[in-house]
Design an enzyme around this catalytic site. Structure first.
Site, PDB file in Angstrom:
ATOM      1  N   CYS A 113       0.822  -1.230   0.000  1.00 13.65           N
ATOM      2  CA  CYS A 113       0.000   0.000   0.000  1.00 13.65           C
ATOM      3  C   CYS A 113       0.849   1.270   0.000  1.00 13.65           C
ATOM      4  O   CYS A 113       0.337   2.356  -0.277  1.00 13.65           O
ATOM      5  CB  CYS A 113      -0.933   0.019   1.200  1.00 13.65           C
ATOM      6  SG  CYS A 113      -1.990  -1.416   1.310  1.00 13.65           S
ATOM      7  N   HIS A 261      -3.203   7.377   2.754  1.00 18.22           N
ATOM      8  CA  HIS A 261      -3.613   6.057   2.270  1.00 18.22           C
ATOM      9  C   HIS A 261      -5.000   5.766   2.834  1.00 18.22           C
ATOM     10  O   HIS A 261      -5.289   6.053   4.001  1.00 18.22           O
ATOM     11  CB  HIS A 261      -2.600   5.011   2.743  1.00 18.22           C
ATOM     12  CG  HIS A 261      -3.043   3.609   2.465  1.00 18.22           C
ATOM     13  ND1 HIS A 261      -3.567   3.223   1.247  1.00 18.22           N
ATOM     14  CD2 HIS A 261      -3.064   2.494   3.254  1.00 18.22           C
ATOM     15  CE1 HIS A 261      -3.873   1.940   1.292  1.00 18.22           C
ATOM     16  NE2 HIS A 261      -3.575   1.477   2.504  1.00 18.22           N
ATOM     17  N   ASN A 291      -9.944   0.024   0.294  1.00 20.24           N
ATOM     18  CA  ASN A 291      -8.477   0.099   0.279  1.00 20.24           C
ATOM     19  C   ASN A 291      -7.975  -0.430  -1.069  1.00 20.24           C
ATOM     20  O   ASN A 291      -8.035  -1.632  -1.328  1.00 20.24           O
ATOM     21  CB  ASN A 291      -7.932  -0.732   1.446  1.00 20.24           C
ATOM     22  CG  ASN A 291      -6.419  -0.724   1.530  1.00 20.24           C
ATOM     23  OD1 ASN A 291      -5.734  -0.281   0.607  1.00 20.24           O
ATOM     24  ND2 ASN A 291      -5.888  -1.244   2.625  1.00 20.24           N
TER      25      ASN A 291
HETATM   26  O1  UT7 Z   1      -3.560  -1.061   3.964  1.00 22.91           O
HETATM   27  C1  UT7 Z   1      -2.640  -1.708   4.779  1.00 22.91           C
HETATM   28  C2  UT7 Z   1      -2.914  -1.524   6.183  1.00 22.91           C
HETATM   29  N1  UT7 Z   1      -4.155  -2.165   6.600  1.00 22.91           N
HETATM   30  C3  UT7 Z   1      -4.828  -1.580   7.553  1.00 22.91           C
HETATM   31  O2  UT7 Z   1      -4.455  -0.503   7.942  1.00 22.91           O
HETATM   32  C4  UT7 Z   1      -5.997  -2.285   8.190  1.00 22.91           C
HETATM   33  C5  UT7 Z   1      -5.880  -2.114   9.693  1.00 22.91           C
HETATM   34  N2  UT7 Z   1      -6.947  -2.769  10.478  1.00 22.91           N
HETATM   35  C6  UT7 Z   1      -8.220  -2.319  10.447  1.00 22.91           C
HETATM   36  O3  UT7 Z   1      -8.590  -1.445   9.692  1.00 22.91           O
HETATM   37  C7  UT7 Z   1      -9.174  -2.918  11.463  1.00 22.91           C
HETATM   38  O4  UT7 Z   1      -8.461  -3.641  12.422  1.00 22.91           O
HETATM   39  C8  UT7 Z   1     -10.270  -3.831  10.828  1.00 22.91           C
HETATM   40  C9  UT7 Z   1     -11.258  -2.985  10.063  1.00 22.91           C
HETATM   41  C10 UT7 Z   1      -9.629  -4.842   9.920  1.00 22.91           C
HETATM   42  C11 UT7 Z   1     -11.050  -4.552  11.918  1.00 22.91           C
HETATM   43  O5  UT7 Z   1     -11.639  -3.609  12.811  1.00 22.91           O
HETATM   44  P1  UT7 Z   1     -11.496  -3.791  14.385  1.00 22.91           P
HETATM   45  O6  UT7 Z   1     -12.261  -2.704  15.018  1.00 22.91           O
HETATM   46  O7  UT7 Z   1     -10.020  -3.892  14.682  1.00 22.91           O
HETATM   47  O8  UT7 Z   1     -12.265  -5.143  14.620  1.00 22.91           O
HETATM   48  P2  UT7 Z   1     -11.709  -6.504  15.258  1.00 22.91           P
HETATM   49  O9  UT7 Z   1     -10.755  -7.167  14.341  1.00 22.91           O
HETATM   50  O10 UT7 Z   1     -11.289  -6.220  16.665  1.00 22.91           O
HETATM   51  O11 UT7 Z   1     -13.034  -7.361  15.308  1.00 22.91           O
HETATM   52  C12 UT7 Z   1     -14.141  -7.016  16.157  1.00 22.91           C
HETATM   53  C13 UT7 Z   1     -15.231  -8.024  15.975  1.00 22.91           C
HETATM   54  C14 UT7 Z   1     -14.760  -9.464  16.041  1.00 22.91           C
HETATM   55  O12 UT7 Z   1     -15.779 -10.223  16.667  1.00 22.91           O
HETATM   56  P3  UT7 Z   1     -15.647 -10.654  18.219  1.00 22.91           P
HETATM   57  O13 UT7 Z   1     -14.393 -11.461  18.281  1.00 22.91           O
HETATM   58  O14 UT7 Z   1     -15.563  -9.361  18.969  1.00 22.91           O
HETATM   59  O15 UT7 Z   1     -16.895 -11.423  18.456  1.00 22.91           O
HETATM   60  C15 UT7 Z   1     -14.649  -9.881  14.611  1.00 22.91           C
HETATM   61  O16 UT7 Z   1     -14.812 -11.271  14.407  1.00 22.91           O
HETATM   62  O17 UT7 Z   1     -15.801  -7.876  14.671  1.00 22.91           O
HETATM   63  C16 UT7 Z   1     -15.813  -9.128  14.007  1.00 22.91           C
HETATM   64  N3  UT7 Z   1     -15.655  -8.889  12.579  1.00 22.91           N
HETATM   65  C17 UT7 Z   1     -16.684  -8.651  11.762  1.00 22.91           C
HETATM   66  N4  UT7 Z   1     -18.004  -8.573  11.985  1.00 22.91           N
HETATM   67  C18 UT7 Z   1     -18.797  -8.300  10.942  1.00 22.91           C
HETATM   68  C19 UT7 Z   1     -14.496  -8.847  11.858  1.00 22.91           C
HETATM   69  N5  UT7 Z   1     -14.780  -8.585  10.570  1.00 22.91           N
HETATM   70  C20 UT7 Z   1     -16.119  -8.451  10.488  1.00 22.91           C
HETATM   71  C21 UT7 Z   1     -17.006  -8.176   9.427  1.00 22.91           C
HETATM   72  N6  UT7 Z   1     -18.338  -8.104   9.697  1.00 22.91           N
HETATM   73  N7  UT7 Z   1     -16.593  -7.961   8.179  1.00 22.91           N
END
Ligand code: UT7
Length: 343
Positions: A113, A261, A291
């Protein structure tokens, strides 16, 4: 002394749009979760017959038209991509041939990225050194071909597209002020696509009546520990924007536009807060593009440029964070007047 000025800008987004509601049909997710956690509402998906090089060529044509140049006015062509048409030849040489370019060097760079931010630093250094006068720099990505469409934690995040700029060396003051680049391979397992390969000829993948041109689910796909990536991204981007301002003796208030980004609106907001910037002065395309990896910064730049809001004399800050991890920033003193509509 030579300065690298952006003299042409272009972008390309594939026709097909996939909304969050479309994604609800294929993985256990919801429009509200995706919008709240990422700021994304929709993304563009490359057509079955298209390749990364086709999107790159389309963005390049618009950038060249905007610059009032043709491909053979160019001295070097760089494509930043994570999703090359094939392992070799480089996507850049394929783009050169699709644009009927002859006899100038063309090569790819890979910083995921951060590819465009890295590429801009490369191109600027080569122009300053007098090696090339005009460089065509493109970020182009078919991320939909390397995501696992069964993994809700990653497939909702990415989109496809391309952005391009023409850089020209001139003695005139302004243009690219400078760049700061970093990488730390100790983080390499947090975000990777270990078995991915070239993506010009996708396998088909059908699910719930939706036809994806993508690799088979899970085999050669993006894997990410989202939470950890998020945490490091916010910290490193905060550091790198401070570092570049200090290096070039500028203050937060000197920045007119932040062009970050577009991975997650919450990461973008954190960097804007760090700079004390109003979100009105931050380019935001993540809602409509998702993204798009190395295409995200030039696509955001293109949208801002074509909105007519970029004015000569303004200072703009580009930044990106990527797998590797690799991150960086560029400062530009904007010199380009209005735009002409390309092809
Ligand atoms: O471009 C290169 C760099 N990449 C990035 O910068 C991405 C960086 N990371 C992020 O943007 C975020 O961490 C994400 C958007 C990927 C995830 O957001 P988050 O607030 O960190 O969520 P999380 O991973 O802590 O997940 C929270 C909950 C989980 O459920 P439990 O364990 O709390 O029951 C996940 O399983 O959300 C769940 N979850 C979803 N639920 C519905 C994860 N993905 C989804 C989804 N829909 N698509």
């Amino acid at each position: 002394m030579m300065h690298s000025h952006i003299v042409g800008i272009g972008g390309y987004l594939p026709e097909r749009i996939m909304t969050n509601h479309d994604l609800e049909k294929i993985v256990d997710t919801s429009d509200s979760w995706i919008r709240e956690r990422t700021g994304i509402s929709r993304r563009h998906i490359i057509g079955r017959e298209q390749a990364t090089s086709d999107m790159a060529a389309a963005a390049a044509r618009q950038a060249l038209a905007d610059a009032g140049l043709t491909i053979n006015d160019i001295d070097a062509l760089i494509v930043a991509t994570t999703t090359p048409d094939m392992i070799f030849p480089s996507t850049a040489t394929i783009v050169q041939s699709k644009l009927d370019g002859k006899d100038f060097p063309a090569w790819d760079i890979q910083a995921v990225c951060s590819g465009f931010v890295y590429g801009l630093a490369h191109a600027d250094c080569m122009i300053r050194a007098g090696m090339f006068r005009r460089v065509l720099l493109i970020g182009s990505e078919a991320m939909s071909r390397i995501v696992d469409w069964t993994d809700r934690t990653t497939c909702v995040l990415f989109g496809d597209g391309a952005g391009a700029v023409v850089l020209e060396g001139r003695e005139q003051e302004g243009g690219v002020v400078g760049s700061v680049l970093h990488a730390d391979g100790a983080y390499r397992d947090l975000l990777k696509a270990e078995h991915a390969h070239g993506h010009a000829s996708p396998d088909s993948f059908h699910r719930e009546g939706i036809d994806f041109a993508t690799d088979a689910a899970g085999i050669a796909a993006v894997e990410m520990k989202g939470n950890e990536v998020f945490r490091v991204a916010v910290t490193k981007l905060g550091e790198v924007v401070n570092e570049i301002l200090q290096r070039y003796e500028l203050e937060d208030k000197d920045i007119d536009w932040l062009i970050p980004h577009q991975a997650n609106i919450r990461i973008i907001q954190a960097t804007a807060r760090k700079l004390g910037m109003d979100m009105q002065r931050v380019a935001q395309t993540v809602k409509d593009h998702g993204n798009t990896s190395s295409a995200s910064v030039p696509l955001a730049l293109n949208e801002l440029y074509r909105s007519g809001q970029l004015q000569p004399g303004q200072t703009i800050l580009l930044e990106a964070f990527a797998g590797g991890f690799a991150w960086g920033a560029n400062l530009i003193k904007w010199t380009k007047q209005g735009f002409s509509n390309g092809t």
